[in-house]
Motif scaffolding. Structure first.
Motif, PDB file in Angstrom:
ATOM      1  N   ILE A   1       0.844  -1.197   0.000  1.00 28.77           N
ATOM      2  CA  ILE A   1       0.000   0.000   0.000  1.00 28.77           C
ATOM      3  C   ILE A   1       0.879   1.246   0.000  1.00 28.77           C
ATOM      4  O   ILE A   1       0.559   2.250  -0.649  1.00 28.77           O
ATOM      5  CB  ILE A   1      -0.931  -0.002   1.233  1.00 28.77           C
ATOM      6  CG1 ILE A   1      -1.935  -1.160   1.139  1.00 28.77           C
ATOM      7  CG2 ILE A   1      -1.677   1.329   1.348  1.00 28.77           C
ATOM      8  CD1 ILE A   1      -2.766  -1.350   2.394  1.00 28.77           C
ATOM      9  N   GLY A   2       2.008   1.167   0.696  1.00 25.95           N
ATOM     10  CA  GLY A   2       2.940   2.293   0.725  1.00 25.95           C
ATOM     11  C   GLY A   2       3.427   2.671  -0.657  1.00 25.95           C
ATOM     12  O   GLY A   2       3.583   3.861  -0.968  1.00 25.95           O
ATOM     13  N   HIS A   3       3.662   1.676  -1.513  1.00 26.53           N
ATOM     14  CA  HIS A   3       4.105   1.966  -2.878  1.00 26.53           C
ATOM     15  C   HIS A   3       3.042   2.742  -3.656  1.00 26.53           C
ATOM     16  O   HIS A   3       3.371   3.596  -4.484  1.00 26.53           O
ATOM     17  CB  HIS A   3       4.419   0.667  -3.623  1.00 26.53           C
ATOM     18  CG  HIS A   3       5.768   0.096  -3.300  1.00 26.53           C
ATOM     19  ND1 HIS A   3       6.932   0.837  -3.389  1.00 26.53           N
ATOM     20  CD2 HIS A   3       6.153  -1.146  -2.904  1.00 26.53           C
ATOM     21  CE1 HIS A   3       7.972   0.076  -3.059  1.00 26.53           C
ATOM     22  NE2 HIS A   3       7.520  -1.121  -2.755  1.00 26.53           N
ATOM     23  N   VAL A   4       1.778   2.440  -3.394  1.00 27.31           N
ATOM     24  CA  VAL A   4       0.686   3.147  -4.084  1.00 27.31           C
ATOM     25  C   VAL A   4       0.575   4.567  -3.547  1.00 27.31           C
ATOM     26  O   VAL A   4       0.539   5.543  -4.307  1.00 27.31           O
ATOM     27  CB  VAL A   4      -0.657   2.405  -3.907  1.00 27.31           C
ATOM     28  CG1 VAL A   4      -1.776   3.179  -4.608  1.00 27.31           C
ATOM     29  CG2 VAL A   4      -0.567   0.991  -4.469  1.00 27.31           C
ATOM     30  N   VAL A   5       0.520   4.693  -2.222  1.00 25.01           N
ATOM     31  CA  VAL A   5       0.367   6.005  -1.579  1.00 25.01           C
ATOM     32  C   VAL A   5       1.539   6.926  -1.913  1.00 25.01           C
ATOM     33  O   VAL A   5       1.369   8.135  -2.120  1.00 25.01           O
ATOM     34  CB  VAL A   5       0.240   5.844  -0.052  1.00 25.01           C
ATOM     35  CG1 VAL A   5       0.284   7.201   0.646  1.00 25.01           C
ATOM     36  CG2 VAL A   5      -1.055   5.113   0.294  1.00 25.01           C
ATOM     37  N   ASN A   6       2.751   6.351  -1.996  1.00 24.45           N
ATOM     38  CA  ASN A   6       3.943   7.147  -2.292  1.00 24.45           C
ATOM     39  C   ASN A   6       4.143   7.411  -3.787  1.00 24.45           C
ATOM     40  O   ASN A   6       5.156   7.970  -4.184  1.00 24.45           O
ATOM     41  CB  ASN A   6       5.188   6.440  -1.746  1.00 24.45           C
ATOM     42  CG  ASN A   6       5.203   6.354  -0.239  1.00 24.45           C
ATOM     43  OD1 ASN A   6       4.533   7.127   0.442  1.00 24.45           O
ATOM     44  ND2 ASN A   6       5.953   5.410   0.303  1.00 24.45           N
ATOM     45  N   HIS A   7       3.171   7.001  -4.597  1.00 26.78           N
ATOM     46  CA  HIS A   7       3.206   7.212  -6.052  1.00 26.78           C
ATOM     47  C   HIS A   7       4.307   6.417  -6.762  1.00 26.78           C
ATOM     48  O   HIS A   7       4.647   6.707  -7.908  1.00 26.78           O
ATOM     49  CB  HIS A   7       3.363   8.706  -6.398  1.00 26.78           C
ATOM     50  CG  HIS A   7       2.262   9.569  -5.876  1.00 26.78           C
ATOM     51  ND1 HIS A   7       0.977   9.512  -6.353  1.00 26.78           N
ATOM     52  CD2 HIS A   7       2.256  10.501  -4.875  1.00 26.78           C
ATOM     53  CE1 HIS A   7       0.212  10.382  -5.702  1.00 26.78           C
ATOM     54  NE2 HIS A   7       0.958  10.987  -4.785  1.00 26.78           N
ATOM     55  N   ASP A   8       4.846   5.406  -6.113  1.00 26.15           N
ATOM     56  CA  ASP A   8       5.877   4.587  -6.752  1.00 26.15           C
ATOM     57  C   ASP A   8       5.303   3.831  -7.945  1.00 26.15           C
ATOM     58  O   ASP A   8       5.973   3.660  -8.968  1.00 26.15           O
ATOM     59  CB  ASP A   8       6.459   3.578  -5.754  1.00 26.15           C
ATOM     60  CG  ASP A   8       7.131   4.256  -4.579  1.00 26.15           C
ATOM     61  OD1 ASP A   8       7.503   5.445  -4.704  1.00 26.15           O
ATOM     62  OD2 ASP A   8       7.293   3.610  -3.527  1.00 26.15           O
ATOM     63  N   THR A   9       4.058   3.371  -7.817  1.00 20.29           N
ATOM     64  CA  THR A   9       3.434   2.626  -8.912  1.00 20.29           C
ATOM     65  C   THR A   9       3.210   3.534 -10.122  1.00 20.29           C
ATOM     66  O   THR A   9       3.419   3.123 -11.261  1.00 20.29           O
ATOM     67  CB  THR A   9       2.092   2.043  -8.454  1.00 20.29           C
ATOM     68  OG1 THR A   9       1.309   3.070  -7.840  1.00 20.29           O
ATOM     69  CG2 THR A   9       2.303   0.917  -7.452  1.00 20.29           C
ATOM     70  N   ARG A  10       2.806   4.766  -9.864  1.00 21.08           N
ATOM     71  CA  ARG A  10       2.629   5.721 -10.966  1.00 21.08           C
ATOM     72  C   ARG A  10       3.959   6.001 -11.646  1.00 21.08           C
ATOM     73  O   ARG A  10       4.062   6.006 -12.883  1.00 21.08           O
ATOM     74  CB  ARG A  10       2.047   7.032 -10.427  1.00 21.08           C
ATOM     75  CG  ARG A  10       1.846   8.107 -11.501  1.00 21.08           C
ATOM     76  CD  ARG A  10       1.748   9.485 -10.882  1.00 21.08           C
ATOM     77  NE  ARG A  10       2.988   9.851 -10.198  1.00 21.08           N
ATOM     78  CZ  ARG A  10       3.136  10.926  -9.430  1.00 21.08           C
ATOM     79  NH1 ARG A  10       2.108  11.734  -9.232  1.00 21.08           N
ATOM     80  NH2 ARG A  10       4.295  11.181  -8.857  1.00 21.08           N
ATOM     81  N   ASP A  11       4.996   6.220 -10.848  1.00 17.86           N
ATOM     82  CA  ASP A  11       6.306   6.527 -11.409  1.00 17.86           C
ATOM     83  C   ASP A  11       6.866   5.353 -12.207  1.00 17.86           C
ATOM     84  O   ASP A  11       7.563   5.546 -13.204  1.00 17.86           O
ATOM     85  CB  ASP A  11       7.278   6.909 -10.289  1.00 17.86           C
ATOM     86  CG  ASP A  11       6.895   8.214  -9.602  1.00 17.86           C
ATOM     87  OD1 ASP A  11       6.091   8.966 -10.187  1.00 17.86           O
ATOM     88  OD2 ASP A  11       7.389   8.468  -8.497  1.00 17.86           O
ATOM     89  N   ALA A  12       6.564   4.126 -11.759  1.00 16.11           N
ATOM     90  CA  ALA A  12       7.057   2.942 -12.472  1.00 16.11           C
ATOM     91  C   ALA A  12       6.415   2.833 -13.851  1.00 16.11           C
ATOM     92  O   ALA A  12       7.076   2.516 -14.848  1.00 16.11           O
ATOM     93  CB  ALA A  12       6.768   1.688 -11.651  1.00 16.11           C
ATOM     94  N   ILE A  13       5.105   3.125 -13.931  1.00 15.55           N
ATOM     95  CA  ILE A  13       4.418   3.083 -15.222  1.00 15.55           C
ATOM     96  C   ILE A  13       4.949   4.194 -16.119  1.00 15.55           C
ATOM     97  O   ILE A  13       5.194   3.998 -17.313  1.00 15.55           O
ATOM     98  CB  ILE A  13       2.899   3.248 -15.042  1.00 15.55           C
ATOM     99  CG1 ILE A  13       2.346   2.101 -14.207  1.00 15.55           C
ATOM    100  CG2 ILE A  13       2.201   3.289 -16.395  1.00 15.55           C
ATOM    101  CD1 ILE A  13       0.892   2.265 -13.841  1.00 15.55           C
ATOM    102  N   LYS A  14       5.151   5.363 -15.551  1.00 16.58           N
ATOM    103  CA  LYS A  14       5.677   6.494 -16.312  1.00 16.58           C
ATOM    104  C   LYS A  14       7.056   6.164 -16.873  1.00 16.58           C
ATOM    105  O   LYS A  14       7.360   6.453 -18.034  1.00 16.58           O
ATOM    106  CB  LYS A  14       5.760   7.734 -15.420  1.00 16.58           C
ATOM    107  CG  LYS A  14       6.282   8.982 -16.140  1.00 16.58           C
ATOM    108  CD  LYS A  14       6.249  10.189 -15.206  1.00 16.58           C
ATOM    109  CE  LYS A  14       6.787  11.436 -15.909  1.00 16.58           C
ATOM    110  NZ  LYS A  14       6.738  12.627 -15.036  1.00 16.58           N
ATOM    111  N   ALA A  15       7.892   5.523 -16.062  1.00 19.42           N
ATOM    112  CA  ALA A  15       9.239   5.149 -16.507  1.00 19.42           C
ATOM    113  C   ALA A  15       9.171   4.175 -17.664  1.00 19.42           C
ATOM    114  O   ALA A  15       9.958   4.254 -18.617  1.00 19.42           O
ATOM    115  CB  ALA A  15      10.017   4.543 -15.345  1.00 19.42           C
TER     116      ALA A  15
END
Length: 290
Positions: A133-147
């Motif tokens: 959940i931390g990865h979602v809240v911290n926008h890590d998942t968004r950044d991974a897709i963007k990358a």
């Protein structure tokens, strides 16, 4: 099925996508890609839209536990009250596979593998999913897709239509899916997700020492028969032992540390007792009139 260990971390796999085309990003975003703008707009909404379509495909191609299945009952019991976190709406499902894994996507979808639930008790599972959940809240998942988009760029397709692409082909989705599978969060992002997990446990009144315990389990697995596979998968992640040590240090500093003992693990549905109906014969007595 041989048990296979997959690194705990957010994986967004777009596999065997059956639709020929899918609307993912806005024309504005895709136009920016076509022009080669490195800092193109990629909002949370864009990431969630892609994740939602991807997770739907994954759910369709994996054995998802029925709501009445013991695994689903256990997961819903633990996380039924955690459907939102930091403004993010979450949903949970179990994949009935032996792999040891859990992952989250930018749309708030959390998927937990049965193999993980077989080796971790309730508190340990809360700690691991809290990390996701931390990865979602911290926008890590968004950044991974963007990358992944920046890496693949889709420049050829975008350029072919003067920088304006409205749909993505199956081939393009496959390229992005492969890039997403290969992508990994940075050590900093993993550490921040670990801290989120610890704070999540503390904030909700759970035993924070389960965070250390969960990483000890992964550490022991990495030193066992699956060591070479774990070493490969964990190459860009902090060492499980060090992560366990960090959680222990934090709990000790806050005066909360104690040796954690794993609790009983139950992944079976409760047995519903059937009521026995007894038939009683009512005796009637006849009173003679005198």
């Amino acid at each position: 099925m041989k048990k296979r260990i997959i690194v705990l971390g957010t994986l967004l796999a777009i596999l065997s996508f059956t639709k020929t085309n899918a609307q993912i990003l806005s024309d504005k975003t895709m136009g920016a890609l076509g022009k080669g703008i490195s800092g193109f707009t990629f909002s949370d909404a864009d990431a969630a839209a892609l994740a939602k379509q991807s997770i739907a495909e994954l759910d369709a191609n994996n054995p998802v536990a029925d709501p009445k299945d013991g695994y689903s009952i256990r997961l819903n019991r633990l996380f039924g009250k955690h459907t939102t976190s930091e403004g993010v709406t979450l949903n949970y499902k179990v994949y009935l596979v032996k792999d040891i894994n859990a992952f989250a996507c930018a749309d708030g979808s959390v998927r937990v593998f049965a193999g993980l639930m077989d080796i971790m008790d309730d508190n340990q599972l809360l700690a691991v999913i809290g990390h996701e959940i931390g990865h979602v809240v911290n926008h890590d998942t968004r950044d991974a897709i963007k990358a992944a988009y920046k890496k693949e760029a889709l420049l050829d397709a975008a350029s072919s239509q003067s920088g304006k692409v409205e749909t993505l082909t199956q081939s393009q989705l496959g390229q992005i899916g492969s890039a997403m599978i290969d992508s990994k969060h940075s050590r900093k992002q993993e550490s921040e997700a670990d801290n989120f997990s610890y704070d999540f446990m503390k904030r909700n009144g759970y035993d924070v020492n389960a965070v250390e315990s969960a990483f000890r389990i992964l550490q022991n697995l990495s030193e066992g028969s699956e060591a070479s596979f774990m070493a490969k998968m964990m190459s860009s992640h902090p060492d499980s032992g060090k992560r366990a040590d960090a959680a222990k240090k934090k709990a000790t500093k806050e005066g909360l540390y104690h040796a954690y003992e794993q609790q009983k693990i139950v992944n079976t549905a409760p047995v519903t007792a059937t009521k026995k109906t007894s038939t009683t014969t009512k005796k009637t007595s006849t009173v003679k009139k005198k």
